[in-house]
Design an enzyme around this catalytic site. Structure first.
Site, PDB file in Angstrom:
ATOM      1  N   ARG A 116       0.913  -1.159  -0.011  1.00 46.46           N
ATOM      2  CA  ARG A 116       0.090  -0.174   0.026  1.00 46.46           C
ATOM      3  C   ARG A 116       0.935   1.256   0.017  1.00 46.46           C
ATOM      4  NH1 ARG A 116      -5.323   1.208   1.824  1.00 46.46           N
ATOM      5  NH2 ARG A 116      -5.639   3.161   2.636  1.00 46.46           N
ATOM      6  N   HIS A 143      -7.088   1.291  -6.880  1.00 46.87           N
ATOM      7  CA  HIS A 143      -7.397   0.461  -5.657  1.00 46.87           C
ATOM      8  C   HIS A 143      -8.045  -0.452  -6.024  1.00 46.87           C
ATOM      9  CE1 HIS A 143      -7.931  -0.248  -1.690  1.00 46.87           C
ATOM     10  NE2 HIS A 143      -8.595   0.821  -1.028  1.00 46.87           N
ATOM     11  N   GLN A 146     -10.238  -2.875  -3.608  1.00 49.03           N
ATOM     12  CA  GLN A 146     -11.612  -2.188  -2.954  1.00 49.03           C
ATOM     13  C   GLN A 146     -12.475  -2.595  -3.902  1.00 49.03           C
ATOM     14  OE1 GLN A 146     -12.465  -0.117  -0.062  1.00 49.03           O
ATOM     15  NE2 GLN A 146     -14.646  -0.595  -1.016  1.00 49.03           N
ATOM     16  N   ASP A 238     -16.422   9.219  -2.493  1.00 45.13           N
ATOM     17  CA  ASP A 238     -15.234   9.071  -1.852  1.00 45.13           C
ATOM     18  C   ASP A 238     -14.809  10.513  -1.040  1.00 45.13           C
ATOM     19  OD1 ASP A 238     -12.809   8.222  -0.574  1.00 45.13           O
ATOM     20  OD2 ASP A 238     -11.746   8.034  -2.533  1.00 45.13           O
ATOM     21  N   CYS A 278     -16.092   3.857  -0.069  1.00 40.27           N
ATOM     22  CA  CYS A 278     -14.953   2.963   0.399  1.00 40.27           C
ATOM     23  C   CYS A 278     -14.479   3.137   1.802  1.00 40.27           C
ATOM     24  CB  CYS A 278     -13.858   3.174  -0.737  1.00 40.27           C
ATOM     25  SG  CYS A 278     -13.285   4.878  -0.806  1.00 40.27           S
ATOM     26  N   ARG A 306     -14.604  -6.412   1.978  1.00 35.30           N
ATOM     27  CA  ARG A 306     -12.909  -6.419   1.916  1.00 35.30           C
ATOM     28  C   ARG A 306     -12.277  -7.692   2.416  1.00 35.30           C
ATOM     29  NH1 ARG A 306     -10.452  -1.751   1.437  1.00 35.30           N
ATOM     30  NH2 ARG A 306      -8.367  -3.213   1.127  1.00 35.30           N
TER      31      ARG A 306
END
Length: 320
Positions: A116, A143, A146, A238, A278, A306
């Site tokens: 990450r 991402h 996700q 987001d 998210c 997730r």
């Protein structure tokens, strides 16, 4: 899915990297989603499977995390393996060791790497030099983990992905990029609404639209938030300022003032539309508390997935 087909798909995915969704075909993503649904059901029934018994995943973090770290670490444990947290402050990559050296060294210790970080180039260089699977846990550009969980959630609440319209409202960031690519591959219609200055990167838009021509889906980018949300089945947003953009918070608040997901906006979507985010969320900024905590919100179902989507990915890339 027949046994022969399943074995064939396992062989196709074993040892692969997961850098962006564009690297995967519709059948491959379908397989991951089916596996995620299966593992979720097994977990709910209290049945344990350990396809990663004795396997180790190194988890490199150059950005803070809640969902990514916990889901990967818990996922490895539930699958019989171990996740090893590697902060950039604690390993030599944080002191300038070349990515290529880190990749080769970790390949001798581990069975997989999740990273990450900020730059997509770092992830790609790591994958190029590693002999074990590398998973993109988030970069400034993409991402994909996700969105894999997002697609699992949409399948659960909408019964499928083909023809579903998803409206993404806000910053044209890594989430917008991965949602466009994932939607294009899986036959979803994705409409991104963002101010002109904050729209997704042109090469990503072009790539998604090119993929969409083959899948029959529609990918569009606009500054008209009402047009984007019109008859949407899923409304997604987001934060306006992502990690590393904190200094731009006040400027972005002004730029995105008309892009808040609130009741008036959600009322333009399909009557049974769901709201997704998210996370983490800033109530009162990109979304009102009334919406994110309301009956149309599936954000915590989305967050839980997730874990299941990551377990499917780990099993496919690292398991038997």
């Amino acid at each position: 899915m027949g046994l022969t087909k399943e074995i064939s798909m396992q062989q196709r995915l074993a040892g692969r990297d997961f850098l962006t969704l564009a690297d995967y075909s519709k059948p491959e993503i379908n397989y991951l989603l089916e596996l995620a649904a299966y593992l979720k059901k097994q977990r709910q029934q209290g049945k344990e499977e350990k396809p990663l018994q004795g396997k180790t995943l190194g988890m490199i973090f150059e950005k803070s995390s809640t969902r990514t770290r916990v889901s990967f670490e818990v996922g490895m444990y539930q699958l019989g393996g171990m996740g090893l947290f590697l902060s950039s402050d604690d390993i030599q990559i944080g002191r300038g060791e070349p990515i290529s050296d880190t990749a080769k060294i970790l390949s001798g210790y581990l069975d997989g790497i999740m990273i990450r970080t900020f730059s997509q180039q770092v992830v790609e260089e790591l994958a190029e030099n590693a002999s074990i699977p590398v998973i993109n846990g988030l970069t400034d550009s993409y991402h994909p983990c996700q969105v894999l969980a997002d697609m699992q959630t949409i399948e659960e609440v909408k019964g499928g992905l083909d023809g579903v319209k998803l409206a993404y409202i806000g910053d044209g960031n890594n989430m917008a990029h991965s949602l466009m690519l994932g939607g294009a591959i899986m036959g979803m219609n994705v409409s991104v609404a963002a101010p002109d200055k904050y729209q997704p990167e042109t090469p990503v838009i072009q790539n998604a639209q090119s993929i969409a021509k083959h899948s029959g889906s529609k990918i569009e980018v606009t500054s008209d938030v009402q047009a984007a949300v019109d008859q949407a089945d899923v409304v997604y947003t987001d934060v306006w300022a992502s990690m590393g953009q904190e200094s731009e918070q006040s400027v972005r608040e002004l730029a995105f003032a008309d892009y808040q997901v609130n009741k008036d906006l959600l009322d333009l979507a399909h009557p049974d539309a769901v709201f997704m985010h998210c996370l983490p969320a800033h109530r009162g900024e990109e979304v009102t508390a009334e919406i994110i905590d309301g009956k149309q919100s599936v954000v915590f179902q989305q967050a839980e997935n997730r874990l299941h989507a990551q377990k499917a990915l780990l099993t496919a890339l690292m398991g038997k």
